[in-house]
Design a protein around this motif. Structure first.
Motif, mmCIF file in Angstrom:
data_model
loop_
_atom_site.group_PDB
_atom_site.id
_atom_site.type_symbol
_atom_site.label_atom_id
_atom_site.label_comp_id
_atom_site.label_asym_id
_atom_site.label_seq_id
_atom_site.Cartn_x
_atom_site.Cartn_y
_atom_site.Cartn_z
ATOM 1 N N LEU A 7 3.120 -5.603 -0.922
ATOM 2 C CA LEU A 7 2.509 -4.327 -1.171
ATOM 3 C C LEU A 7 1.295 -4.215 -0.607
ATOM 4 O O LEU A 7 0.853 -2.973 -0.440
ATOM 5 C CB LEU A 7 2.603 -4.586 -2.926
ATOM 6 C CG LEU A 7 4.003 -4.650 -3.556
ATOM 7 C CD1 LEU A 7 3.582 -4.785 -4.965
ATOM 8 C CD2 LEU A 7 4.541 -3.417 -3.226
ATOM 9 N N LYS A 8 0.344 -5.066 -0.556
ATOM 10 C CA LYS A 8 -1.072 -5.175 0.011
ATOM 11 C C LYS A 8 -0.852 -4.272 1.507
ATOM 12 O O LYS A 8 -1.448 -3.628 1.736
ATOM 13 C CB LYS A 8 -1.873 -6.367 0.124
ATOM 14 C CG LYS A 8 -2.190 -6.857 -1.380
ATOM 15 C CD LYS A 8 -2.786 -8.288 -1.059
ATOM 16 C CE LYS A 8 -3.376 -8.994 -2.345
ATOM 17 N NZ LYS A 8 -3.910 -9.971 -2.156
ATOM 18 N N VAL A 9 0.093 -4.777 2.209
ATOM 19 C CA VAL A 9 0.052 -4.330 3.591
ATOM 20 C C VAL A 9 0.519 -2.888 3.511
ATOM 21 O O VAL A 9 0.035 -2.005 4.090
ATOM 22 C CB VAL A 9 1.464 -4.955 4.465
ATOM 23 C CG1 VAL A 9 1.730 -4.419 5.658
ATOM 24 C CG2 VAL A 9 1.087 -6.405 4.594
ATOM 25 N N ALA A 10 1.480 -2.540 2.645
ATOM 26 C CA ALA A 10 1.820 -1.074 2.621
ATOM 27 C C ALA A 10 0.620 -0.360 2.004
ATOM 28 O O ALA A 10 0.476 0.929 2.598
ATOM 29 C CB ALA A 10 3.129 -0.930 1.553
ATOM 30 N N LYS A 11 -0.205 -0.672 1.187
ATOM 31 C CA LYS A 11 -1.162 0.115 0.733
ATOM 32 C C LYS A 11 -2.194 0.328 1.732
ATOM 33 O O LYS A 11 -2.724 1.261 1.984
ATOM 34 C CB LYS A 11 -1.835 -0.576 -0.481
ATOM 35 C CG LYS A 11 -3.023 0.124 -0.913
ATOM 36 C CD LYS A 11 -3.682 -0.409 -2.194
ATOM 37 C CE LYS A 11 -4.654 0.373 -2.882
ATOM 38 N NZ LYS A 11 -5.226 -0.098 -4.114
ATOM 39 N N ARG A 12 -2.574 -0.753 2.602
ATOM 40 C CA ARG A 12 -3.492 -0.781 3.779
ATOM 41 C C ARG A 12 -3.059 0.132 4.636
ATOM 42 O O ARG A 12 -3.844 0.706 5.417
ATOM 43 C CB ARG A 12 -3.717 -2.193 4.348
ATOM 44 C CG ARG A 12 -4.581 -2.547 5.511
ATOM 45 C CD ARG A 12 -4.780 -3.944 6.079
ATOM 46 N NE ARG A 12 -3.572 -4.037 6.939
ATOM 47 C CZ ARG A 12 -2.953 -4.974 6.689
ATOM 48 N NH1 ARG A 12 -3.039 -6.068 5.836
ATOM 49 N NH2 ARG A 12 -2.034 -5.286 7.645
ATOM 50 N N LEU A 13 -1.741 0.259 4.965
ATOM 51 C CA LEU A 13 -1.066 1.383 5.748
ATOM 52 C C LEU A 13 -1.080 2.540 5.420
ATOM 53 O O LEU A 13 -0.799 3.467 6.090
ATOM 54 C CB LEU A 13 0.281 0.786 6.400
ATOM 55 C CG LEU A 13 0.280 -0.537 7.114
ATOM 56 C CD1 LEU A 13 1.900 -0.912 7.176
ATOM 57 C CD2 LEU A 13 -0.292 -0.519 8.369
ATOM 58 N N GLY A 14 -1.585 2.650 4.203
ATOM 59 C CA GLY A 14 -1.507 4.289 3.521
ATOM 60 C C GLY A 14 -0.236 4.622 3.099
ATOM 61 O O GLY A 14 -0.182 5.902 3.077
ATOM 62 N N MET A 15 0.675 3.794 2.880
ATOM 63 C CA MET A 15 2.004 4.171 2.472
ATOM 64 C C MET A 15 1.837 4.808 0.859
ATOM 65 O O MET A 15 1.048 4.043 0.239
ATOM 66 C CB MET A 15 3.081 3.089 2.625
ATOM 67 C CG MET A 15 3.091 2.720 4.010
ATOM 68 S SD MET A 15 4.169 3.771 4.867
ATOM 69 C CE MET A 15 3.327 3.841 6.388
ATOM 70 N N ASN A 16 2.790 5.502 0.570
ATOM 71 C CA ASN A 16 2.822 5.820 -0.846
ATOM 72 C C ASN A 16 3.926 5.161 -1.748
ATOM 73 O O ASN A 16 3.772 5.034 -3.007
ATOM 74 C CB ASN A 16 3.123 7.268 -1.140
ATOM 75 C CG ASN A 16 1.864 8.124 -0.504
ATOM 76 O OD1 ASN A 16 0.795 7.822 -0.947
ATOM 77 N ND2 ASN A 16 2.143 9.151 0.401
ATOM 78 N N TRP A 17 4.973 4.584 -1.139
ATOM 79 C CA TRP A 17 6.141 3.678 -1.791
ATOM 80 C C TRP A 17 6.543 2.390 -1.067
ATOM 81 O O TRP A 17 6.389 2.574 -0.045
ATOM 82 C CB TRP A 17 7.191 4.916 -1.776
ATOM 83 C CG TRP A 17 7.263 5.991 -2.605
ATOM 84 C CD1 TRP A 17 6.780 7.307 -2.125
ATOM 85 C CD2 TRP A 17 7.342 6.210 -4.056
ATOM 86 N NE1 TRP A 17 6.726 8.169 -3.058
ATOM 87 C CE2 TRP A 17 6.908 7.496 -4.171
ATOM 88 C CE3 TRP A 17 7.666 5.375 -5.032
ATOM 89 C CZ2 TRP A 17 6.843 8.035 -5.687
ATOM 90 C CZ3 TRP A 17 7.658 5.864 -5.982
ATOM 91 C CH2 TRP A 17 7.278 7.056 -6.478
ATOM 92 N N VAL A 18 7.207 1.739 -1.809
ATOM 93 C CA VAL A 18 7.818 0.566 -1.459
ATOM 94 C C VAL A 18 9.014 0.423 -2.060
ATOM 95 O O VAL A 18 9.336 0.656 -3.240
ATOM 96 C CB VAL A 18 6.846 -0.613 -1.397
ATOM 97 C CG1 VAL A 18 7.798 -2.133 -1.013
ATOM 98 C CG2 VAL A 18 5.523 -0.781 -0.759
ATOM 99 N N ILE A 19 10.178 0.291 -1.044
ATOM 100 C CA ILE A 19 11.421 0.346 -1.774
ATOM 101 C C ILE A 19 12.125 -0.979 -1.523
ATOM 102 O O ILE A 19 11.727 -1.519 -0.294
ATOM 103 C CB ILE A 19 12.321 1.666 -1.219
ATOM 104 C CG1 ILE A 19 12.550 1.339 0.244
ATOM 105 C CG2 ILE A 19 11.727 2.920 -1.799
ATOM 106 C CD1 ILE A 19 13.395 2.365 0.882
ATOM 107 N N SER A 20 13.257 -1.228 -2.146
ATOM 108 C CA SER A 20 13.978 -2.521 -1.926
ATOM 109 C C SER A 20 15.327 -2.354 -2.369
ATOM 110 O O SER A 20 15.674 -1.388 -3.057
ATOM 111 C CB SER A 20 13.399 -3.936 -2.376
ATOM 112 O OG SER A 20 13.820 -4.979 -1.760
ATOM 113 N N ASP A 21 16.078 -3.378 -2.331
ATOM 114 C CA ASP A 21 17.509 -3.360 -3.024
ATOM 115 C C ASP A 21 17.820 -4.828 -3.077
ATOM 116 O O ASP A 21 17.260 -5.785 -2.353
ATOM 117 C CB ASP A 21 18.693 -2.698 -2.147
ATOM 118 C CG ASP A 21 18.999 -3.404 -0.774
ATOM 119 O OD1 ASP A 21 19.563 -4.137 -0.530
ATOM 120 O OD2 ASP A 21 18.044 -2.594 0.069
ATOM 121 N N THR A 22 18.432 -5.068 -4.438
ATOM 122 C CA THR A 22 19.028 -6.392 -4.488
ATOM 123 C C THR A 22 20.621 -6.234 -4.847
ATOM 124 O O THR A 22 21.065 -5.091 -5.237
ATOM 125 C CB THR A 22 18.403 -7.005 -5.997
ATOM 126 O OG1 THR A 22 18.856 -6.189 -6.985
ATOM 127 C CG2 THR A 22 17.039 -7.402 -5.756
#
Length: 146
Positions: A91-106
Motif C-alpha cells: 500500500l505504501k508503494v501505491a501511495k508513493r506512486l500517487g495511485m488512488n486505489w489498490v485492488i485484489s481478489d481472493t
C-alpha cells in the motif's frame, strides 16, 4: 521471531528463481504469476531464510490503480502477521506512486480475505470480473494528504 520485508530487484535471475520457488512452495495449486513488472518483496526470517513474498503491479484496467497480484507465507511462518505486513508495504508503494486505489481478489482463501479486511480493504463487485467464478474482489482507497 523477527522478520524483514525486503524489496527485491526482479531483473536479477536469482531473485526471479527465488520468487518462483516461493510461489510453488506457498501456493502449490496455483499457476506461477509472471514476475515481469511491478514491485516485489521477500520476507526473511531473522535467520535469513526466505519465508514469504508479495507483489503489486499496475492495474491493466485503471490508470490510478495498483493490483495486489500474488502473496504467500510458508506454512511454518504463518500466523505471525506477515501477510498484513506485506499488504501494508505494498500500500505504501501505491501511495508513493500517487495511485488512488489498490485492488485484489481472493478465491476460497479466508485467511487472505481476513488480512485484507483487517488492513482496510472492502469487498466490491467489478463490472467485468477477472477471476474465478468463486472469486471475491477487494478495493482499498488510498488517502492522500491535501
Amino acid at each position: 521471531m523477527n522478520y524483514r520485508v525486503v524489496p527485491v530487484d526482479t531483473h536479477q535471475p536469482e531473485v526471479v528463481q527465488l520468487l518462483v520457488w516461493l510461489q510453488k512452495t506457498c501456493l502449490p495449486a496455483d499457476k506461477i504469476y509472471p514476475i515481469t513488472k511491478g514491485y516485489w518483496y521477500v520476507v526473511y526470517s531473522q535467520d535469513g531464510e526466505a519465508v514469504g513474498f508479495g507483489g503489486i503491479v499496475p492495474s491493466t484496467r485503471w490508470s490510478d490503480t495498483m493490483y495486489l497480484c500474488r502473496a504467500g507465507i510458508t506454512r511454518a511462518h504463518q500466523g505471525q502477521g506477515l501477510q498484513k505486513r506485506l499488504i501494508r508495504q505494498r500500500l505504501k508503494v501505491a501511495k508513493r506512486l500517487g495511485m488512488n486505489w489498490v485492488i485484489s481478489d481472493t478465491n476460497e482463501n479466508p485467511a487472505s480475505a481476513n488480512s485484507l479486511i483487517s488492513t482496510g480493504f472492502k469487498m466490491f463487485e467489478p463490472s467485468q470480473p477477472w477471476g474465478f467464478k468463486t472469486a471475491l474482489y477487494w478495493k482499498y482507497r488510498i488517502k492522500h494528504a491535501v
